[in-house]
Design a protein around this motif. Structure first.
Motif, PDB file in Angstrom:
ATOM      1  N   ALA A   4       0.857  -1.176   0.000  1.00 43.00           N
ATOM      2  CA  ALA A   4       0.000   0.000   0.000  1.00 43.00           C
ATOM      3  C   ALA A   4       0.897   1.231   0.000  1.00 43.00           C
ATOM      4  CB  ALA A   4      -0.910   0.002   1.227  1.00 43.00           C
ATOM      5  N   THR A   5       1.272   1.727  -1.195  1.00 41.11           N
ATOM      6  CA  THR A   5       2.292   2.757  -1.272  1.00 41.11           C
ATOM      7  C   THR A   5       1.797   4.068  -1.875  1.00 41.11           C
ATOM      8  OG1 THR A   5       3.004   1.850  -3.399  1.00 41.11           O
ATOM      9  CG2 THR A   5       4.159   1.075  -1.431  1.00 41.11           C
ATOM     10  N   ARG A   6       0.623   4.120  -2.478  1.00 43.64           N
ATOM     11  CA  ARG A   6       0.164   5.324  -3.159  1.00 43.64           C
ATOM     12  C   ARG A   6       0.019   6.475  -2.179  1.00 43.64           C
ATOM     13  NH1 ARG A   6      -4.451   7.970  -4.110  1.00 43.64           N
ATOM     14  NH2 ARG A   6      -5.697   6.462  -2.965  1.00 43.64           N
ATOM     15  N   ASP A   7      -0.919   6.361  -1.282  1.00 40.42           N
ATOM     16  CA  ASP A   7      -1.180   7.363  -0.253  1.00 40.42           C
ATOM     17  C   ASP A   7      -1.843   6.638   0.910  1.00 40.42           C
ATOM     18  OD1 ASP A   7      -2.025   9.402   1.386  1.00 40.42           O
ATOM     19  OD2 ASP A   7      -2.739  10.679  -0.234  1.00 40.42           O
ATOM     20  N   PRO A   8      -1.049   6.137   1.869  1.00 41.50           N
ATOM     21  CA  PRO A   8      -1.614   5.320   2.945  1.00 41.50           C
ATOM     22  C   PRO A   8      -2.743   6.000   3.705  1.00 41.50           C
ATOM     23  CG  PRO A   8       0.759   5.118   2.930  1.00 41.50           C
ATOM     24  CD  PRO A   8       0.423   6.191   1.934  1.00 41.50           C
ATOM     25  N   ARG A   9      -2.616   7.292   3.973  1.00 39.47           N
ATOM     26  CA  ARG A   9      -3.669   7.989   4.709  1.00 39.47           C
ATOM     27  C   ARG A   9      -4.977   7.984   3.909  1.00 39.47           C
ATOM     28  NH1 ARG A   9      -3.648  12.486   8.542  1.00 39.47           N
ATOM     29  NH2 ARG A   9      -1.380  12.533   8.326  1.00 39.47           N
ATOM     30  N   ALA A  10      -4.888   8.312   2.627  1.00 43.34           N
ATOM     31  CA  ALA A  10      -6.088   8.333   1.786  1.00 43.34           C
ATOM     32  C   ALA A  10      -6.666   6.935   1.608  1.00 43.34           C
ATOM     33  CB  ALA A  10      -5.770   8.953   0.429  1.00 43.34           C
ATOM     34  N   ASP A  11      -5.786   5.935   1.417  1.00 47.88           N
ATOM     35  CA  ASP A  11      -6.259   4.563   1.239  1.00 47.88           C
ATOM     36  C   ASP A  11      -6.956   4.063   2.502  1.00 47.88           C
ATOM     37  OD1 ASP A  11      -5.219   4.575  -1.289  1.00 47.88           O
ATOM     38  OD2 ASP A  11      -3.429   3.408  -0.799  1.00 47.88           O
ATOM     39  N   PHE A  12      -6.339   4.325   3.641  1.00 43.35           N
ATOM     40  CA  PHE A  12      -6.919   3.903   4.917  1.00 43.35           C
ATOM     41  C   PHE A  12      -8.289   4.538   5.104  1.00 43.35           C
ATOM     42  CE2 PHE A  12      -7.783   4.071   9.397  1.00 43.35           C
ATOM     43  CZ  PHE A  12      -7.163   2.973   9.962  1.00 43.35           C
ATOM     44  N   LEU A  14     -10.346   5.745   2.903  1.00 42.03           N
ATOM     45  CA  LEU A  14     -11.311   5.254   1.923  1.00 42.03           C
ATOM     46  C   LEU A  14     -11.891   3.912   2.348  1.00 42.03           C
ATOM     47  CD1 LEU A  14     -12.735   5.459  -0.826  1.00 42.03           C
ATOM     48  CD2 LEU A  14     -10.710   4.380  -1.848  1.00 42.03           C
ATOM     49  N   ILE A  15     -11.021   2.982   2.732  1.00 35.83           N
ATOM     50  CA  ILE A  15     -11.481   1.661   3.174  1.00 35.83           C
ATOM     51  C   ILE A  15     -12.329   1.801   4.436  1.00 35.83           C
ATOM     52  CG2 ILE A  15     -10.760  -0.621   3.989  1.00 35.83           C
ATOM     53  CD1 ILE A  15      -8.046   0.007   2.459  1.00 35.83           C
ATOM     54  N   TYR A  16     -11.830   2.573   5.381  1.00 39.14           N
ATOM     55  CA  TYR A  16     -12.504   2.750   6.668  1.00 39.14           C
ATOM     56  C   TYR A  16     -13.900   3.345   6.470  1.00 39.14           C
ATOM     57  CZ  TYR A  16     -12.925   4.138  11.634  1.00 39.14           C
ATOM     58  OH  TYR A  16     -13.335   4.282  12.934  1.00 39.14           O
ATOM     59  N   CYS A  17     -13.974   4.461   5.783  1.00 37.92           N
ATOM     60  CA  CYS A  17     -15.244   5.195   5.675  1.00 37.92           C
ATOM     61  C   CYS A  17     -16.263   4.481   4.790  1.00 37.92           C
ATOM     62  CB  CYS A  17     -14.991   6.599   5.141  1.00 37.92           C
ATOM     63  SG  CYS A  17     -14.050   7.652   6.280  1.00 37.92           S
ATOM     64  N   SER A  18     -15.792   3.669   3.858  1.00 38.57           N
ATOM     65  CA  SER A  18     -16.725   2.979   2.965  1.00 38.57           C
ATOM     66  C   SER A  18     -17.252   1.678   3.546  1.00 38.57           C
ATOM     67  CB  SER A  18     -16.048   2.692   1.618  1.00 38.57           C
ATOM     68  OG  SER A  18     -14.947   1.809   1.784  1.00 38.57           O
ATOM     69  N   THR A  19     -16.621   1.165   4.599  1.00 34.55           N
ATOM     70  CA  THR A  19     -17.032  -0.150   5.123  1.00 34.55           C
ATOM     71  C   THR A  19     -17.441  -0.145   6.593  1.00 34.55           C
ATOM     72  OG1 THR A  19     -14.709  -0.697   5.557  1.00 34.55           O
ATOM     73  CG2 THR A  19     -15.645  -1.463   3.468  1.00 34.55           C
ATOM     74  N   ASP A  26     -16.828   7.392  13.300  1.00 33.74           N
ATOM     75  CA  ASP A  26     -16.288   8.701  12.944  1.00 33.74           C
ATOM     76  C   ASP A  26     -15.451   9.286  14.077  1.00 33.74           C
ATOM     77  OD1 ASP A  26     -18.570   8.915  14.523  1.00 33.74           O
ATOM     78  OD2 ASP A  26     -19.250  10.774  13.578  1.00 33.74           O
ATOM     79  N   LYS A  27     -15.885   9.085  15.309  1.00 32.80           N
ATOM     80  CA  LYS A  27     -15.135   9.590  16.461  1.00 32.80           C
ATOM     81  C   LYS A  27     -13.806   8.850  16.599  1.00 32.80           C
ATOM     82  CE  LYS A  27     -19.223  11.012  19.070  1.00 32.80           C
ATOM     83  NZ  LYS A  27     -20.028  10.828  20.306  1.00 32.80           N
ATOM     84  N   LEU A  28     -13.816   7.554  16.344  1.00 38.75           N
ATOM     85  CA  LEU A  28     -12.581   6.776  16.429  1.00 38.75           C
ATOM     86  C   LEU A  28     -11.584   7.231  15.372  1.00 38.75           C
ATOM     87  CD1 LEU A  28     -10.812   4.509  17.484  1.00 38.75           C
ATOM     88  CD2 LEU A  28     -12.170   2.894  16.131  1.00 38.75           C
ATOM     89  N   LEU A  29     -12.055   7.446  14.147  1.00 40.70           N
ATOM     90  CA  LEU A  29     -11.164   7.899  13.087  1.00 40.70           C
ATOM     91  C   LEU A  29     -10.577   9.271  13.420  1.00 40.70           C
ATOM     92  CD1 LEU A  29      -9.884   7.430  10.338  1.00 40.70           C
ATOM     93  CD2 LEU A  29     -11.958   8.380   9.279  1.00 40.70           C
ATOM     94  N   ALA A  90     -12.613  -4.995   7.868  1.00 39.31           N
ATOM     95  CA  ALA A  90     -12.007  -3.669   7.964  1.00 39.31           C
ATOM     96  C   ALA A  90     -11.687  -3.306   9.408  1.00 39.31           C
ATOM     97  CB  ALA A  90     -12.933  -2.624   7.348  1.00 39.31           C
ATOM     98  N   VAL A  91     -12.596  -3.589  10.316  1.00 37.27           N
ATOM     99  CA  VAL A  91     -12.365  -3.281  11.733  1.00 37.27           C
ATOM    100  C   VAL A  91     -11.114  -4.007  12.231  1.00 37.27           C
ATOM    101  CG1 VAL A  91     -13.247  -3.684  14.063  1.00 37.27           C
ATOM    102  CG2 VAL A  91     -14.747  -2.705  12.323  1.00 37.27           C
ATOM    103  N   MET A  92     -11.016  -5.285  11.963  1.00 38.59           N
ATOM    104  CA  MET A  92      -9.896  -6.062  12.477  1.00 38.59           C
ATOM    105  C   MET A  92      -8.599  -5.730  11.760  1.00 38.59           C
ATOM    106  SD  MET A  92     -11.545  -9.769  13.419  1.00 38.59           S
ATOM    107  CE  MET A  92     -11.826 -10.225  11.729  1.00 38.59           C
ATOM    108  N   GLY A  93      -8.643  -5.639  10.436  1.00 35.82           N
ATOM    109  CA  GLY A  93      -7.424  -5.383   9.684  1.00 35.82           C
ATOM    110  C   GLY A  93      -6.848  -4.005   9.935  1.00 35.82           C
TER     111      GLY A  93
END
Length: 205
Positions: A4-12, A14-19, A26-29, A90-93
């Motif tokens: 995962a090398t493109r943009d880890p913050r953006a990738d994280f 995206l996965i988090y908010c979509s799943t 939202d508070k945890l993020l 997503a939660v666990m990973g």
């Protein structure tokens, strides 16, 4: 470093908010953002031992866990997971290692140069945990301060170190019992090992 090398913050994000859609997500993020999750390393001297390494590792574990889950649930084939399963993956990973926030501290260290044989200064990390609750235990606690976990998610995150967990090394039988309760325990451990030992192999400075 890792896959995962493109943009880890953006990738994280995206996965988090979509799943992850449950209350408190939202508070945890926001808490992760405010406490340096995306700048943190994943270790002091092994995989991901550089700024941002924790986010990369978390994405790699999510990807591996999803592959393993599809493999198990689809009989080795391909297919889509149910939304609840995608959320659990997503939660666990993504969140299994939130215990690593604020434990690796950048400082000047000494090492012998392999080519010259001379001692030299370099910038590295030292481990100091201000809240030594335990590895998996601490991740479960920190997540549940903001967002609920299912029992299976809590067990998997608690025991994601598998036999490397200090309690298991000391003879605690709860790891075996947890694996009997839910396959998510060994799935997450397998994903963590694949990410750190294959995807991030050779990533240490």
């Amino acid at each position: 470093m890792g896959t995962a090398t493109r943009d880890p913050r953006a990738d994280f994000r995206l996965i988090y908010c979509s799943t992850i859609k449950r209350p408190g997500a939202d508070k945890l993020l926001a808490w992760l953002e405010d406490n340096g999750f995306f700048e943190a390393p994943a270790s002091a001297g092994h995989h991901g031992n550089r700024p941002g390494g924790l986010a990369v590792h978390s994405i790699n574990v999510w990807r591996r866990l999803r592959e393993i889950t599809v493999r198990d649930m689809m009989g080795g084939g391909h297919g889509d997971l149910e939304p609840e399963e995608e959320e659990t993956v997503a939660v666990m990973g993504l969140l299994h290692d939130v215990c690593k926030l604020d434990v690796y501290h950048r400082e000047t260290k000494r090492r012998r140069n392999k080519e010259t044989g001379k001692w030299e200064d370099y910038q590295g990390y030292s481990y100091r945990d201000p809240f030594p609750l335990g590895h998996g235990e601490k991740s479960v606690y920190l997540i549940m301060r903001h967002m609920a976990l299912t029992e299976e998610e809590a067990l998997a995150i608690r025991w994601h170190m598998g036999a490397y967990d200090y309690a298991a090394k000391g003879g605690d039988k709860a790891l075996d019992a947890a694996m009997d309760v839910t396959p998510w325990v060994w799935r997450l451990h397998e994903a963590d090992m694949c990410a750190s030992r294959i995807d991030e192999r050779g990533a240490a400075e």
